[in-house]
Structures are given as C-alpha cells and as structure tokens.
Design an enzyme around this catalytic site. Structure first.
Site, short mmCIF file in Angstrom:
data_model
loop_
_atom_site.label_atom_id
_atom_site.label_comp_id
_atom_site.label_asym_id
_atom_site.label_seq_id
_atom_site.Cartn_x
_atom_site.Cartn_y
_atom_site.Cartn_z
N GLY A 122 0.82 -1.20 0.00
CA GLY A 122 0.00 0.00 0.00
C GLY A 122 0.86 1.25 0.00
N VAL A 145 2.08 2.53 6.74
CA VAL A 145 1.20 3.36 7.57
C VAL A 145 0.83 2.64 8.86
CG1 VAL A 145 0.25 4.58 5.57
CG2 VAL A 145 -0.93 2.55 6.44
N ASP A 146 0.97 1.31 8.87
CA ASP A 146 0.61 0.54 10.06
C ASP A 146 1.59 0.73 11.21
OD1 ASP A 146 -1.67 -0.56 8.93
OD2 ASP A 146 -0.62 -2.30 8.13
N MET A 190 -7.33 2.10 9.27
CA MET A 190 -6.48 0.95 8.97
C MET A 190 -5.76 0.47 10.22
SD MET A 190 -4.86 2.04 5.28
CE MET A 190 -5.88 2.06 3.80
N GLY A 191 -5.28 -0.76 10.16
CA GLY A 191 -4.57 -1.36 11.29
C GLY A 191 -5.09 -2.76 11.54
N ARG A 192 -4.47 -3.73 10.87
CA ARG A 192 -4.94 -5.11 10.98
C ARG A 192 -4.63 -5.72 12.34
NH1 ARG A 192 -6.20 -8.71 6.98
NH2 ARG A 192 -5.57 -7.12 5.47
N GLU A 204 -9.68 -1.53 11.87
CA GLU A 204 -10.25 -2.58 11.03
C GLU A 204 -9.97 -3.98 11.58
OE1 GLU A 204 -8.43 -2.62 7.18
OE2 GLU A 204 -6.39 -2.68 7.97
N GLN A 255 -6.93 8.31 4.07
CA GLN A 255 -6.00 8.51 5.17
C GLN A 255 -4.54 8.38 4.73
OE1 GLN A 255 -6.55 5.14 8.11
NE2 GLN A 255 -7.71 4.32 6.39
N ARG A 256 -4.29 7.56 3.72
CA ARG A 256 -2.90 7.35 3.31
C ARG A 256 -2.51 8.17 2.08
NH1 ARG A 256 -3.47 1.16 0.94
NH2 ARG A 256 -3.58 1.73 -1.28
#
EC number: 2.7.1.90
Length: 420
Positions: free
Chosen positions: A13, A143-144, A190-192, A247, A299-300
C-alpha cells in the site's frame, strides 16, 4: 571501479510520503555518478523486475524528481505481490538476479513494509550464494507503523495527523448536531494487528478540546457489552460520542469482527467493513442515530495535510539507504532512532534485516488507558512529535500541484519472459 546501476521499487500500500523516500534515493544517487550509473525503477513494484519492465529514472528532470517529495502515492506503481519462500520458489529469486545481471544492477532498494523486508533479505542471501555482488537495502514504509527496531515508520506520521485532524473536526460536527439529530460518529481506520492509527485518533481530544471519544484497538479483545456501556456513558455525559475503530479488532473467539471469509494475496484474512457493524450494534442496542465512515485510501493519500516530520523522515531513510549501500552495507534497513521526546530529535542507524523481516511491532499495552478505550500520556508523548509540522504542496487552480513522471521504459535484454 566502474559505476553500476541501481534498482528501486515500491511495494504494498502506498502512502502520502513514499515518493519522498523515492526522491531521497534518486537525488542522493545522482550525487554519486562515479559509483551509481542509472537508477531503474520497477514498474508496479517488484513485478517490474520479474517481468523486466524497468523505468529509466535518468530520463526525468531534476525538477520532476524534486517534485516527488510533495507528491503522494507511488510514482512508479506499486503491487501486492509476495515472493514465496526462497526454497519454495527459487526460480522467482533467480529471475531477479538474472534481470539484475542483464542490466548491471549492483544496488537494490526495496521500499515497503514487513513483507518487503523479508524479500530484500532473501534476495541478498541468494545473491551471495550465487556470487553476484549486490547491495540490498530495505527502505522502510508502512502506515501501520508495525516494523520493529525503528522508532516509527515513514508514512505513519501523516496518516496519524490526518486521523487526528479528521476525528477532531468530525467530533465538532456531531457535537453540534447531537441535540436533534446524529449523536454517534464511527470512523474505521487501517490497522490489521496494531492499533497505532486508531491511537492517533486519541490526539483529537486534549486539555484544550475535551471530546467524547471511544477507541477500539486490535490489541484489546472486543467486548460488546463493555463497549456499549462506554458509548452510552459518553452520550449521557457529553450528548454525543465519536468512535474510532481499527479494522482489525477481534472478538473473544479470535475472529476479526469484520472478517469476510476470504484472504488476500499475502494470505491475510480479507476484512470487510467494521464501521457499519459497530454502528448497527449501537443503533440496535442503544437506539442512537449514527453516521459512519471509512477513512480507507483517504488517510494514506492525504499529502495536503502531511506531517512535516514524516516527510523529512521519509526523505532521510531514502537518502540513508543509498549512503549505506555505497558504504558496502547489505541486508540492512535505515532505522529511525529517537534521541529525545521534547524537543523531538532523531537520527538514522542501520538495522539488520534478519532482525526486521517477519517481525511485527505491536503497540505497547501501556499506551492504552486502563478502561481500554483511550490513550495514555505515554502514548501522547510518543505520537505528538510524529504529527508535528506542516509541509504543504504547491497549489495551482485551488488544487495540489502534483507531478506525474514520464516513466520511460528500458529496452529489454532477456529473451525469456516471466509470468507472475
């Protein structure tokens, strides 16, 4: 010693600042024409190397390369393509070396997250086994914010700034409407597995602007009853509530609340939308009217509101990556080391990819408040410097004036094709 060419690729991403890293790589490489010839970029990431679809960055003007610093997304195209294990599919890695050999590539700069670090390490290992001289350097990006060793990951600071600003502004909005209309706003971020981005939403509320926020972190097991009580308390005390939900939150059964049942190309569970699930739960159990949104690509991609700290760090790791390669280092990653919180100071050091690849950094539990729905002062000390400063792009006609490169193709030298 004759100059050798370099290969640069973007992976996974994209972010608001990955092109700033590309700018750092390209501008620095151009300062050493006696060591580095042409920097080739992979069209659509590592796939471009496998298919010998290379871009000649030497055809781009200095002005165009400089403009990458303020342009979001991936200027050369990125991909979600994971190379399999070295022994499982050695042919993929040998193909990379074959392409590198054909184009006299002696430097490999791979700009991505954890999977990219693993690929970079394996390419370095295979080149050594095959006796092919190659300096392989991983340029961090995600981004994570879940790469180990480095204080933060380029790309995260700008997402954190976007989320913090968006949550503050949306909270002001819902607060003004709550008496007669919507009193719940749910934002999915985001953020798995790591709640860094969700935590950034907590910065929206501070001593000057106390807002009614509830944050759902993937580090915490989602308990519907506790969550509903927290939301209800906020509405009763403040008249409204903004919910920031990662998420990747999971229930007591270990399943993602938003899991759809399918998997992506990396083997990760494909997630649906958790925001509508949470919003519907609130409506069904508490009866509150809601609106929900998914920050998703916004956001990204939001370079217009990028963090200056993030931009500077993104450029710095690209620059440092080239300098490390020229010093003979390989299988390393430029890592950001924080030397001071206030004022925020940092430096770059070389981290071994053996310690980076396949390691996921979670957010420390001490960054999450005791009730599980907010952030602590320690978290604020960590996050605040990362969103500091503005670095606005130039504008034309009321819109950001971003650059689109020529991306001139390099003639192929190999007769054999390779399908991906």
């Amino acid at each position: 010693m004759a100059a050798r060419n370099a290969f640069y690729a973007q992976s996974g991403g994209v972010t608001a600042v990955i092109n700033a890293s590309a700018c750092g790589v390209l501008e620095t490489a151009r300062q050493y024409p006696d060591r580095i010839g042409t920097v080739y970029a992979g069209r659509n990431g590592i796939v471009g190397a496998l298919t010998e679809d290379l871009i000649d960055t030497g055809q781009e003007s200095a002005e165009a390369i400089a403009a990458l610093r303020h342009t979001p997304s991936g200027a050369f195209g990125s991909c979600r393509y994971k190379l399999k294990g070295l022994e499982e599919n050695r042919a993929q890695y040998e193909r990379l070396i074959e392409v590198f050999r054909a184009h006299d590539i002696g430097y490999f700069f791979y700009n991505g997250g954890g999977d990219s670090a693993d690929t970079c390490l394996k390419v370095s290992q295979l080149s050594e086994k095959l006796g092919y001289p190659l300096q392989a350097v991983h340029i961090p990006k995600t981004v994570d914010n879940d790469l180990p060793i480095t204080d933060c990951c380029p790309g995260f600071g700008s997402v954190a700034k976007y989320i913090a600003v968006s949550v503050r502004e949306a909270s002001f909005d819902v607060r003004s409407m709550a008496a007669t209309s919507t009193c719940i706003f749910v934002l999915e971020v985001m953020g798995r597995h790591a709640g860094w981005i969700a935590a950034a939403g907590g910065l929206a509320s501070d001593e000057r602007h106390e807002l009614a926020l509830v944050i759902l972190f993937p580090e915490q097991v989602f308990d519907p009853e506790r969550f509903l009580r927290a939301v209800d308390e906020k509405v009763r005390s403040h008249g409204y509530c903004s919910v920031v939900v990662s998420e990747g939150i999971r229930g007591a059964d270990g399943r993602f609340v938003a899991e759809s049942g399918s998997r992506d190309v990396f083997g990760h569970a494909r997630l649906g939308g958790v925001a509508p699930v949470i919003a519907d739960l609130i409506k069904e159990r508490l009866g509150y009217k809601y609106h929900w949104a998914v920050a998703d690509y916004l956001q990204r991609a939001a370079r217009h509101i990028a963090s200056r700290t993030d931009v500077e760090q993104a450029y710095a790791v690209g620059k440092a990556g080239v300098e490390m390669a020229l010093k003979g280092l390989s299988a390393v990653m430029p890592a950001i080391v924080r030397t001071s919180d206030s004022p925020y100071r940092w430096e770059i050091t070389a981290a071994s990819l053996a310690e980076v690849a396949n390691v996921e950094k979670k957010m420390p539990l001490e960054f999450i408040s005791a009730d599980g729905f907010g952030i602590t002062e320690a978290c604020r000390r960590y996050l605040r410097p990362l969103i500091e400063g503005e670095d606005y792009p130039p504008y034309a006609g009321g819109l950001p004036d971003y650059v689109t490169l020529c991306n001139v193709a390099v003639p192929k030298k190999l007769a054999a094709s390779f399908s991906v």
